[in-house]
Design a protein around this motif. Structure first.
Motif, PDB file in Angstrom:
ATOM      1  N   PHE A 179       0.784  -1.195   0.106  1.00 50.24           N
ATOM      2  CA  PHE A 179       0.064  -0.093  -0.084  1.00 50.24           C
ATOM      3  C   PHE A 179       0.990   1.294   0.010  1.00 50.24           C
ATOM      4  CE2 PHE A 179      -2.660  -3.369   1.772  1.00 50.24           C
ATOM      5  CZ  PHE A 179      -3.839  -3.076   1.048  1.00 50.24           C
ATOM      6  N   ASN A 204      -1.183   5.757   1.975  1.00 44.12           N
ATOM      7  CA  ASN A 204      -2.094   5.728   2.987  1.00 44.12           C
ATOM      8  C   ASN A 204      -1.743   6.156   4.199  1.00 44.12           C
ATOM      9  OD1 ASN A 204      -0.501   3.318   2.788  1.00 44.12           O
ATOM     10  ND2 ASN A 204      -1.547   2.623   4.629  1.00 44.12           N
ATOM     11  N   ASP A 240      -1.300  -0.262   6.850  1.00 47.69           N
ATOM     12  CA  ASP A 240      -1.250  -1.289   6.033  1.00 47.69           C
ATOM     13  C   ASP A 240      -1.935  -2.741   6.529  1.00 47.69           C
ATOM     14  OD1 ASP A 240       0.260   0.445   4.612  1.00 47.69           O
ATOM     15  OD2 ASP A 240       2.179  -0.811   4.635  1.00 47.69           O
ATOM     16  N   LEU A 256      -5.719  -2.313   6.287  1.00 48.23           N
ATOM     17  CA  LEU A 256      -6.176  -2.243   4.917  1.00 48.23           C
ATOM     18  C   LEU A 256      -5.920  -3.735   4.396  1.00 48.23           C
ATOM     19  CD1 LEU A 256      -4.720   0.989   3.557  1.00 48.23           C
ATOM     20  CD2 LEU A 256      -7.026   0.373   4.073  1.00 48.23           C
ATOM     21  N   THR A 257      -5.108  -4.483   4.728  1.00 46.13           N
ATOM     22  CA  THR A 257      -4.892  -5.912   3.976  1.00 46.13           C
ATOM     23  C   THR A 257      -5.847  -6.744   4.617  1.00 46.13           C
ATOM     24  OG1 THR A 257      -2.302  -5.584   4.351  1.00 46.13           O
ATOM     25  CG2 THR A 257      -3.182  -7.845   4.155  1.00 46.13           C
ATOM     26  N   ILE A 261      -8.476   5.291  -5.412  1.00 50.56           N
ATOM     27  CA  ILE A 261      -7.563   4.255  -5.052  1.00 50.56           C
ATOM     28  C   ILE A 261      -7.396   3.314  -6.324  1.00 50.56           C
ATOM     29  CG2 ILE A 261      -7.567   1.964  -3.458  1.00 50.56           C
ATOM     30  CD1 ILE A 261      -9.511   3.444  -1.636  1.00 50.56           C
ATOM     31  N   GLU A 311       0.868  -2.805  -6.177  1.00 46.07           N
ATOM     32  CA  GLU A 311       0.863  -1.521  -5.402  1.00 46.07           C
ATOM     33  C   GLU A 311      -0.610  -0.989  -5.393  1.00 46.07           C
ATOM     34  OE1 GLU A 311       5.423   0.166  -5.763  1.00 46.07           O
ATOM     35  OE2 GLU A 311       3.761   1.079  -6.619  1.00 46.07           O
ATOM     36  N   ILE A 312      -1.034  -0.947  -4.203  1.00 45.50           N
ATOM     37  CA  ILE A 312      -2.382  -0.166  -4.084  1.00 45.50           C
ATOM     38  C   ILE A 312      -2.403   1.142  -3.769  1.00 45.50           C
ATOM     39  CG2 ILE A 312      -4.739  -0.245  -2.751  1.00 45.50           C
ATOM     40  CD1 ILE A 312      -3.891  -3.007  -4.335  1.00 45.50           C
ATOM     41  N   ILE A 361      -2.998   5.009  -3.112  1.00 38.99           N
ATOM     42  CA  ILE A 361      -3.839   5.494  -2.565  1.00 38.99           C
ATOM     43  C   ILE A 361      -3.845   6.975  -2.448  1.00 38.99           C
ATOM     44  CG2 ILE A 361      -5.517   5.876  -0.417  1.00 38.99           C
ATOM     45  CD1 ILE A 361      -4.814   2.863   0.193  1.00 38.99           C
TER      46      ILE A 361
END
Length: 896
Positions: free
Chosen positions: A302, A305, A310, A313-314, A359, A374-375, A377
């Motif tokens: 991530f 953020n 992390d 969010l995971t 996102i 890769e997320i 944000i």
């Protein structure tokens, strides 16, 4: 002369269907031509337009036509020239004229006078369709605007023809041919009748869908992924095998999604073809796919953020390293477009004020069969609700709506609260829930503010019930009025009566029902925001019922045998905040006075006397179903309630164990339900227990009188407790199909077993579930496929005495036909089972009577809910040897 004629022919212009003629007519021209004199007309000369006269049989105002042409008196024009050509084009664009012709009337010096000759296009008088059912013609007329007076031109005929052919092609009729003819109508000036001949031909279905190149996923699975494009299958009834181009393209994308769900990220469609086989009159589809390799999730990182760590969010993402790659799931866990209130990362941010968050999942590395992501944000600033407005409420007062809003100025933006507000407005019942549209206004990312404008469409909320029918042993007439958006504070305001004061969200109901066997009158009032500051609902009702016993010999109402019931109730219900604000706690007090006058039945063990029922009811419920209260598509509703009377036997000093039991008064050799003459020779109904010889009637009457006294003492004040539970779920399972699952349970108990169970407040199972006219506290429980109340406990004489325990399970598959504000219609298929028992000892939750069937519901704001069900009972009734079979049930005013 030939030269002059050639000059005139130069002004003739033909443009498609519009004939444009410019002819020079000069006073005295014929004699001048004859004398071989030169015509005083110079081609290309500039003239002053002196006048334009409109000639011809037209329905328009002449000056209006000239104005639309763009020609103005006094302007300079060239003959022939651009001015006249432009005028012809302008009039032609109106699409109203078949012929537009300019003629020179005369020329005086530099001034020119023109005649504008116009022939209007014909107008439509009537249209007739051949080849389709009459029920289809209204839709075709409406969709093509083929109304009387419509101008008929080539464009109308062409567009109508194309529309009809395409419409039937979408339904699978690929060989549809449409021929449209117009015939002059002699009864009306300049009008035509249109004859539309439609030859649909045979319906063309998809014979076969073949896939080429697939080895990892079978043809069957890929066909299943195509939701709207299906090949012929005789056992499938929910989806037709018709071909619709747009839906076919969407289904090809779903084929790729099916591969992505299995890890095949690189899958693609190389080619596809749709061929028509005239001999089979069917389509064949071939799809050539390239599957590629199977992939797995690698590292997921991530970036950007700061609000959520992390690790958190995971957990929300729910995707782990080493799992099979699923692109569809990944996108849903980031932002699920199919669920506005889904538990995804995008909603996580937007429910916490981050309206401007963005996102994206980006592939950063692919090694062998593993993909790293890769997320990324972009959180952006926190947004706040600024200005909240409501439009479209013509009758309902603003405050009634604003008190339901959960999006308030100054508070952090929350998508969850926005969705909840839509639900709450829809649950009011005053607006079309399908048309509620929150519009985002003045979205300012710099200031971090957003304005919301709720667009509403008001619908009729009052209902009238006026009906007559046969039931309850005779003709029943009903008049019911329900005003669901009443305003009590304006009752003394004359200007507010339109026809009644409305707009404050209160409800007033008045119902009158009568037949030869009963009369019932009821009045109720409810205020959803008692005091106006908190969501505390107040309700009160008053009802009176008078019933007469049926004379089994004459089959008429015996007015000397009556049963009067007076009921008064008052209640409060409060919306809770713990555990969440979907919970409601309700409480009510009610008093019923029963007065029996020579009213002997199998249910009541005393025929004369009074009984009183004072009870307290409390209930806890939770409902988050939405958004349309008529046709919920998601959510659930749970409720549990207890109705309690004071335990009189604990403090009234009566020892009910010493009271005479009516079993002592049974006489030997008795038979049930025998009518015998009394001392005066009148035929009377004695009861359940009489002597076969009839010579001990006097003794039994004395005994029966004593029994009546005992039961009069026992039921002078009713003593009982009543527990009910109900669970209702709604789930959208496929497309517009919604599954409803329902479970119910009820139990009537006694504090003092010596005093026994009361004859009132019982459960009657079976049939349509409508309460009819009985107001003795009984509850009628719907179980379709069986006659009304047929699954209810009976005494030894076969008379229904009601049950004290029941359970019921039901499943409905619903499909909306239309959910418009004027009328909501949906079809349903159901399967249900239930049973009732005289006492808890005989209760068996698995001894169920089962049924299944189909039905239809129609809700119109003015009349409430109407419906019909066709149910098949699979089990036998007492005294039957085979399954009950089919029953038809008409539903009027039942809850949704």
């Amino acid at each position: 002369m030939e030269k002059q004629v050639n000059k005139l022919n130069n002004f003739l212009v033909l443009n498609k269907s519009i004939k444009i003629v410019l002819t020079v007519l000069i006073f005295g021209i014929f004699s001048q031509v004859k004398a071989q004199e030169r015509v005083p007309f110079d081609q290309g000369k500039i003239y002053i337009l002196a006048d334009v006269a409109v000639v011809g049989d037209i329905s328009f105002n002449s000056q209006t036509v000239v104005t639309f042409s763009g020609l103005v008196k006094g302007q300079e024009i060239t003959v022939p020239g651009e001015e006249i050509s432009a005028a012809i084009k302008k009039l032609g664009k109106l699409g109203l004229f078949d012929e537009i012709s300019f003629y020179i009337n005369k020329i005086q010096n530099d001034s020119i006078y023109l005649d504008l000759n116009i022939i209007e296009l014909p107008k439509l008088n009537q249209v007739k369709f051949i080849g389709v059912k009459k029920s289809k013609t209204e839709t075709l007329i409406k969709d093509n605007s083929l109304n009387k007076g419509k101008v008929v031109n080539e464009n109308l005929i062409t567009t109508t023809k194309n529309y009809i052919e395409n419409k039937f092609k979408k339904d699978g009729f690929y060989n549809t041919k449409v021929n449209i003819n117009t015939v002059k109508d002699t009864s009306t000036i300049n009008s035509v009748n249109m004859l539309v001949n439609i030859d649909k031909g045979e319906k063309v279905k998809i014979h076969k869908i073949d896939f080429v190149g697939n080895t990892k996923i079978s043809d069957k699975s890929l066909r299943k992924a195509m939701k709207d494009t299906k090949q012929k299958n005789p056992i499938r009834v929910l989806k037709a095998s018709k071909f619709i181009k747009d839906k076919y393209k969407t289904d090809l994308e779903k084929v790729i999604s099916a591969y992505k769900e299995k890890g095949y990220r690189d899958a693609r469609i190389l080619s596809d073809s749709v061929t028509f086989d005239k001999e089979k009159n069917a389509l064949s589809i071939k799809v050539n796919v390239e599957e590629g390799n199977k992939y797995y999730f690698g590292n997921i990182k991530f970036l950007g953020n700061t609000v959520y760590p992390d690790q958190f969010l995971t957990r929300v993402l729910g995707v782990k390293k080493g799992e099979t790659y699923n692109g569809v799931l990944l996108q849903k866990r980031i932002a699920d477009a199919s669920k506005p209130d889904g538990e995804d990362i995008d909603n996580l941010y937007k429910n916490n004020g981050y309206l401007f968050s963005n996102i994206n999942a980006v592939e950063v590395k692919t090694a062998n069969d593993t993909i790293d992501f890769e997320i990324r944000i972009t959180e952006g600033p926190i947004a706040y609700f600024n200005k909240i407005t409501v439009v479209g409420n013509d009758k309902t007062n603003d405050r009634v709506i604003y008190r339901e809003l959960r999006t308030k100025p100054g508070e952090k933006y929350s998508k969850e609260e926005l969705v909840r507000t839509i639900r709450e407005i829809g649950q009011l019942g005053f607006f079309d829930p399908e048309a509620i549209d929150p519009k985002f206004k003045n979205v300012d990312s710099g200031a971090g503010t957003v304005d919301i404008e709720y667009n509403l469409v008001e619908k009729g909320s009052s209902q009238i019930e006026l009906q007559g029918g046969y039931g309850g042993g005779g003709f029943i007439g009903t008049l019911g009025l329900s005003f669901n958006n009443f305003s009590a504070r304006n009752m003394f305001n004359k200007e507010a009566y339109k026809p009644l004061p409305m707009g404050d969200g209160q409800k007033v109901s008045l119902r009158l029902q009568a037949s030869t066997f009963f009369q019932t009158y009821s009045l109720s009032f409810s205020e959803p925001w008692f005091g106006g500051k908190k969501p505390v609902s107040f309700s009160t009702s008053l009802s009176y019922s008078k019933q007469f016993l049926n004379n089994f010999i004459t089959q008429r109402a015996d007015k000397t045998k009556s049963f009067d019931i007076l009921t008064i109730s008052v209640g409060l219900a409060k919306r809770l905040t713990v555990p969440d604000d979907f919970f409601v706690l309700s409480q009510s007090l009610s008093y019923q006075h029963y007065d029996l006058n020579n009213y002997n039945t199998g249910l009541f063990t005393f025929g004369d006397g009074t009984s009183r029922n004072f009870s307290y009811t409390f209930g806890l419920s939770r409902s988050n179903k939405g958004v349309n209260p008529i046709f919920p598509t998601y959510g659930s509703e749970f409720s549990i309630s207890a109705k309690l009377t004071p335990p009189y036997s604990m403090f009234n000093g009566v020892d009910y164990s010493t009271l005479e039991d009516k079993e002592e008064y049974k006489l030997k050799n008795t038979v049930d339900r025998l009518n015998v003459p009394d001392a005066n020779g009148n035929i009377v109904r004695i009861g359940d227990y009489i002597d076969t010889e009839g010579n001990k009637v006097t003794d039994f009457n004395l005994a029966a009188t004593d029994v009546s006294k005992v039961d009069q003492e026992r039921f002078k004040w009713l003593e009982y407790y009543k527990i009910k539970f109900k669970a209702d779920w709604y789930t959208k399972i496929y497309g517009k199909f919604v599954l409803r699952a329902l479970s119910e349970f009820g139990f009537l108990g006694a504090y003092n077993q010596d005093r026994g169970l009361v004859p009132f407040e019982r459960f009657y199972l079976g049939g349509d579930g409508l309460a009819n006219f009985a107001m003795d506290g009984r509850e009628t429980i719907q179980l379709r496929g069986y006659p009304n109340n047929s699954l209810t406990s009976v005494n030894s004489a076969g008379e229904q005495i009601g049950a004290t325990v029941y359970n019921k399970f039901s499943m409905e598959l619903r499909y909306p036909i239309t959910l418009k504000a004027s009328a909501s219609i949906y079809a349903l298929a159901f399967a249900e089972a239930g049973s009732s028992f005289p006492d808890l000892k005989s209760y068996n939750p698995f001894a169920l009577s089962r049924s299944a069937g189909v039905g239809l519901r129609i809700f119109m704001p003015a009349f409430g809910l109407l419906g019909i069900d066709f149910g098949h009972g699979f089990d036998t009734l007492p005294g039957q040897e085979k399954a009950n079979g089919w029953e038809t049930h008409f539903i009027i005013g039942q809850q949704f």
